[in-house]
Scaffold this motif. Structure first.
Motif, PDB file in Angstrom:
ATOM      1  N   THR A  55      76.988  -2.825  20.041  1.00  0.00           N
ATOM      2  CA  THR A  55      78.214  -1.700  20.098  1.00  0.00           C
ATOM      3  C   THR A  55      78.082  -0.584  20.940  1.00  0.00           C
ATOM      4  OG1 THR A  55      79.200  -2.557  17.872  1.00  0.00           O
ATOM      5  CG2 THR A  55      79.672  -0.384  18.675  1.00  0.00           C
ATOM      6  N   LYS A  56      76.563  -0.123  20.453  1.00  0.00           N
ATOM      7  CA  LYS A  56      76.426   1.273  21.245  1.00  0.00           C
ATOM      8  C   LYS A  56      76.231   0.909  22.751  1.00  0.00           C
ATOM      9  CE  LYS A  56      72.344   4.299  21.067  1.00  0.00           C
ATOM     10  NZ  LYS A  56      71.203   5.051  20.441  1.00  0.00           N
ATOM     11  N   ILE A  57      75.374  -0.235  23.177  1.00  0.00           N
ATOM     12  CA  ILE A  57      75.463  -0.762  24.355  1.00  0.00           C
ATOM     13  C   ILE A  57      76.731  -0.488  25.361  1.00  0.00           C
ATOM     14  CG2 ILE A  57      74.639  -2.582  26.039  1.00  0.00           C
ATOM     15  CD1 ILE A  57      72.244  -3.050  24.059  1.00  0.00           C
ATOM     16  N   CYS A  58      77.493  -1.382  24.616  1.00  0.00           N
ATOM     17  CA  CYS A  58      79.050  -1.467  25.039  1.00  0.00           C
ATOM     18  C   CYS A  58      79.572   0.023  25.463  1.00  0.00           C
ATOM     19  CB  CYS A  58      80.059  -2.429  24.341  1.00  0.00           C
ATOM     20  SG  CYS A  58      79.286  -4.099  24.072  1.00  0.00           S
ATOM     21  N   GLN A  59      79.488   0.907  24.436  1.00  0.00           N
ATOM     22  CA  GLN A  59      80.153   1.966  24.572  1.00  0.00           C
ATOM     23  C   GLN A  59      79.546   3.043  25.592  1.00  0.00           C
ATOM     24  OE1 GLN A  59      80.557   2.995  20.416  1.00  0.00           O
ATOM     25  NE2 GLN A  59      82.417   1.848  20.291  1.00  0.00           N
ATOM     26  N   GLN A  60      77.998   2.743  25.792  1.00  0.00           N
ATOM     27  CA  GLN A  60      77.300   3.874  26.487  1.00  0.00           C
ATOM     28  C   GLN A  60      77.224   3.213  28.062  1.00  0.00           C
ATOM     29  OE1 GLN A  60      73.453   4.315  24.554  1.00  0.00           O
ATOM     30  NE2 GLN A  60      74.263   5.959  23.126  1.00  0.00           N
ATOM     31  N   THR A  61      77.326   2.053  28.109  1.00  0.00           N
ATOM     32  CA  THR A  61      77.129   1.404  29.419  1.00  0.00           C
ATOM     33  C   THR A  61      78.448   1.693  30.385  1.00  0.00           C
ATOM     34  OG1 THR A  61      75.628  -0.245  28.666  1.00  0.00           O
ATOM     35  CG2 THR A  61      76.552  -0.590  30.823  1.00  0.00           C
ATOM     36  N   LYS A  62      79.398   1.326  29.958  1.00  0.00           N
ATOM     37  CA  LYS A  62      80.596   1.551  30.704  1.00  0.00           C
ATOM     38  C   LYS A  62      80.657   0.767  32.047  1.00  0.00           C
ATOM     39  CE  LYS A  62      81.746   5.911  28.835  1.00  0.00           C
ATOM     40  NZ  LYS A  62      82.281   7.304  29.137  1.00  0.00           N
ATOM     41  N   ALA A  63      79.984  -0.600  31.903  1.00  0.00           N
ATOM     42  CA  ALA A  63      80.119  -1.379  32.986  1.00  0.00           C
ATOM     43  C   ALA A  63      81.381  -1.776  33.408  1.00  0.00           C
ATOM     44  CB  ALA A  63      79.237  -2.576  32.651  1.00  0.00           C
ATOM     45  N   LYS A  64      81.283  -2.015  34.945  1.00  0.00           N
ATOM     46  CA  LYS A  64      82.480  -2.521  35.618  1.00  0.00           C
ATOM     47  C   LYS A  64      82.623  -4.079  35.507  1.00  0.00           C
ATOM     48  CE  LYS A  64      82.107   0.679  39.322  1.00  0.00           C
ATOM     49  NZ  LYS A  64      81.866   1.188  40.543  1.00  0.00           N
ATOM     50  N   LEU A  65      81.496  -4.874  35.249  1.00  0.00           N
ATOM     51  CA  LEU A  65      81.577  -5.933  35.109  1.00  0.00           C
ATOM     52  C   LEU A  65      81.023  -6.716  33.718  1.00  0.00           C
ATOM     53  CD1 LEU A  65      80.161  -7.412  38.549  1.00  0.00           C
ATOM     54  CD2 LEU A  65      82.684  -7.290  37.841  1.00  0.00           C
ATOM     55  N   LEU A  66      81.506  -7.751  33.169  1.00  0.00           N
ATOM     56  CA  LEU A  66      80.902  -8.112  31.818  1.00  0.00           C
ATOM     57  C   LEU A  66      79.805  -8.703  32.272  1.00  0.00           C
ATOM     58  CD1 LEU A  66      84.156 -10.129  30.729  1.00  0.00           C
ATOM     59  CD2 LEU A  66      83.228  -8.109  29.750  1.00  0.00           C
ATOM     60  N   GLU A  67      79.452  -9.210  33.443  1.00  0.00           N
ATOM     61  CA  GLU A  67      78.423  -9.919  33.815  1.00  0.00           C
ATOM     62  C   GLU A  67      77.045  -8.966  33.832  1.00  0.00           C
ATOM     63  OE1 GLU A  67      81.476 -12.426  36.045  1.00  0.00           O
ATOM     64  OE2 GLU A  67      81.104 -10.274  35.379  1.00  0.00           O
ATOM     65  N   ARG A  68      77.223  -7.896  34.028  1.00  0.00           N
ATOM     66  CA  ARG A  68      76.201  -6.757  33.932  1.00  0.00           C
ATOM     67  C   ARG A  68      75.981  -6.401  32.550  1.00  0.00           C
ATOM     68  NH1 ARG A  68      71.894  -4.496  35.071  1.00  0.00           N
ATOM     69  NH2 ARG A  68      71.735  -2.224  34.926  1.00  0.00           N
ATOM     70  N   LEU A  69      77.354  -6.132  31.695  1.00  0.00           N
ATOM     71  CA  LEU A  69      77.068  -5.748  30.440  1.00  0.00           C
ATOM     72  C   LEU A  69      76.205  -6.763  29.615  1.00  0.00           C
ATOM     73  CD1 LEU A  69      77.638  -3.818  28.012  1.00  0.00           C
ATOM     74  CD2 LEU A  69      80.197  -5.077  27.955  1.00  0.00           C
ATOM     75  N   GLY A  70      76.682  -8.181  29.959  1.00  0.00           N
ATOM     76  CA  GLY A  70      76.054  -9.193  29.174  1.00  0.00           C
ATOM     77  C   GLY A  70      74.392  -9.176  29.480  1.00  0.00           C
ATOM     78  N   GLU A  71      74.166  -8.846  30.543  1.00  0.00           N
ATOM     79  CA  GLU A  71      72.593  -8.767  31.218  1.00  0.00           C
ATOM     80  C   GLU A  71      72.064  -7.880  30.388  1.00  0.00           C
ATOM     81  OE1 GLU A  71      70.899 -10.972  32.674  1.00  0.00           O
ATOM     82  OE2 GLU A  71      72.455 -11.931  33.969  1.00  0.00           O
ATOM     83  N   ILE A  72      72.648  -6.750  30.243  1.00  0.00           N
ATOM     84  CA  ILE A  72      71.876  -5.555  29.568  1.00  0.00           C
ATOM     85  C   ILE A  72      71.728  -5.712  28.161  1.00  0.00           C
ATOM     86  CG2 ILE A  72      72.316  -3.382  28.647  1.00  0.00           C
ATOM     87  CD1 ILE A  72      73.650  -2.902  31.681  1.00  0.00           C
ATOM     88  N   ILE A  73      72.766  -6.448  27.484  1.00  0.00           N
ATOM     89  CA  ILE A  73      72.798  -6.955  25.895  1.00  0.00           C
ATOM     90  C   ILE A  73      71.662  -7.913  25.772  1.00  0.00           C
ATOM     91  CG2 ILE A  73      74.048  -8.058  24.092  1.00  0.00           C
ATOM     92  CD1 ILE A  73      76.593  -6.554  25.337  1.00  0.00           C
ATOM     93  N   CYS A  74      71.477  -9.085  26.507  1.00  0.00           N
ATOM     94  CA  CYS A  74      70.684  -9.943  26.430  1.00  0.00           C
ATOM     95  C   CYS A  74      69.350  -9.385  26.466  1.00  0.00           C
ATOM     96  CB  CYS A  74      70.954 -11.062  27.421  1.00  0.00           C
ATOM     97  SG  CYS A  74      72.200 -12.215  27.149  1.00  0.00           S
ATOM     98  N   GLN A  75      69.086  -8.386  27.639  1.00  0.00           N
ATOM     99  CA  GLN A  75      67.658  -8.051  27.642  1.00  0.00           C
ATOM    100  C   GLN A  75      67.300  -7.257  26.465  1.00  0.00           C
ATOM    101  OE1 GLN A  75      67.229  -5.556  31.221  1.00  0.00           O
ATOM    102  NE2 GLN A  75      65.116  -5.185  30.989  1.00  0.00           N
ATOM    103  N   HIS A  76      68.401  -6.411  26.086  1.00  0.00           N
ATOM    104  CA  HIS A  76      67.723  -5.618  24.943  1.00  0.00           C
ATOM    105  C   HIS A  76      67.462  -6.595  23.675  1.00  0.00           C
ATOM    106  CE1 HIS A  76      67.830  -2.464  21.928  1.00  0.00           C
ATOM    107  NE2 HIS A  76      68.591  -3.422  21.137  1.00  0.00           N
ATOM    108  N   ILE A  77      68.268  -7.457  23.461  1.00  0.00           N
ATOM    109  CA  ILE A  77      67.921  -8.447  22.221  1.00  0.00           C
ATOM    110  C   ILE A  77      66.813  -9.090  22.271  1.00  0.00           C
ATOM    111  CG2 ILE A  77      68.662 -10.365  21.020  1.00  0.00           C
ATOM    112  CD1 ILE A  77      71.898  -9.632  21.416  1.00  0.00           C
ATOM    113  N   LEU A  78      66.244  -9.559  23.551  1.00  0.00           N
ATOM    114  CA  LEU A  78      65.080 -10.379  23.809  1.00  0.00           C
ATOM    115  C   LEU A  78      64.048  -9.289  23.722  1.00  0.00           C
ATOM    116  CD1 LEU A  78      66.367 -12.718  26.668  1.00  0.00           C
ATOM    117  CD2 LEU A  78      65.398 -13.317  24.464  1.00  0.00           C
ATOM    118  N   THR A  79      63.961  -8.154  23.971  1.00  0.00           N
ATOM    119  CA  THR A  79      62.880  -7.290  23.909  1.00  0.00           C
ATOM    120  C   THR A  79      62.830  -6.411  22.591  1.00  0.00           C
ATOM    121  OG1 THR A  79      64.002  -5.236  24.816  1.00  0.00           O
ATOM    122  CG2 THR A  79      62.658  -6.811  26.363  1.00  0.00           C
ATOM    123  N   ALA A  80      63.922  -6.491  21.765  1.00  0.00           N
ATOM    124  CA  ALA A  80      64.233  -5.754  20.453  1.00  0.00           C
ATOM    125  C   ALA A  80      63.658  -6.287  19.151  1.00  0.00           C
ATOM    126  CB  ALA A  80      65.186  -4.897  20.334  1.00  0.00           C
TER     127      ALA A  80
END
Length: 122
Positions: free
Chosen positions: A62-87
């Motif tokens: 939720t925090k990533i979605c609200q802070q990122t304000k990405a243009k593309l779902l693809e970009r948002l998805g990459e950021i979320i996946c990277q976070h989950i895999l590292t955290a």
């Protein structure tokens, strides 16, 4: 390993989209994730310290979605996946992001990503 933690249709309101009118409003996203991990120790000990806390994952998404304000779902998805895999202690994540109100004739449109720790070079 076939164990996983899953989240289905987490509803998030966020700025997403490429058009100027989309940049001025929040849109509803439905986010699902399947996180491949070993849950045996949590099952054996009944200790949350050995589990992936799905409430924390939902809060992070939720925090990533609200802070990122990405243009593309693809970009948002990459950021979320990277976070989950590292955290979190996991091997891979399958992530689906749907925009249920984007196309009137469809119940939803969106993307599905599958990412692993190997994709991050970890």
């Amino acid at each position: 390993m076939n164990d996983s933690v899953f989240i289905t249709d987490l509803a998030v309101e966020a700025v997403i989209g490429v058009y100027s009118w989309e940049r001025a409003i929040d849109q509803r996203l439905l986010i699902s994730a399947e996180i491949l991990c070993d849950i045996r120790q949590a099952g054996q000990t009944d200790d949350v310290a050995h589990a992936i806390n799905y409430k924390s994952v939902c809060d992070d998404i939720t925090k990533i979605c609200q802070q990122t304000k990405a243009k593309l779902l693809e970009r948002l998805g990459e950021i979320i996946c990277q976070h989950i895999l590292t955290a979190y202690p996991c091997q891979s994540v399958t992530l689906t992001i749907a925009k249920p109100n984007a196309i009137r004739q469809a119940s939803a449109v969106g993307i599905k990503l599958v990412r692993t720790k190997a994709d991050l070079g970890v």
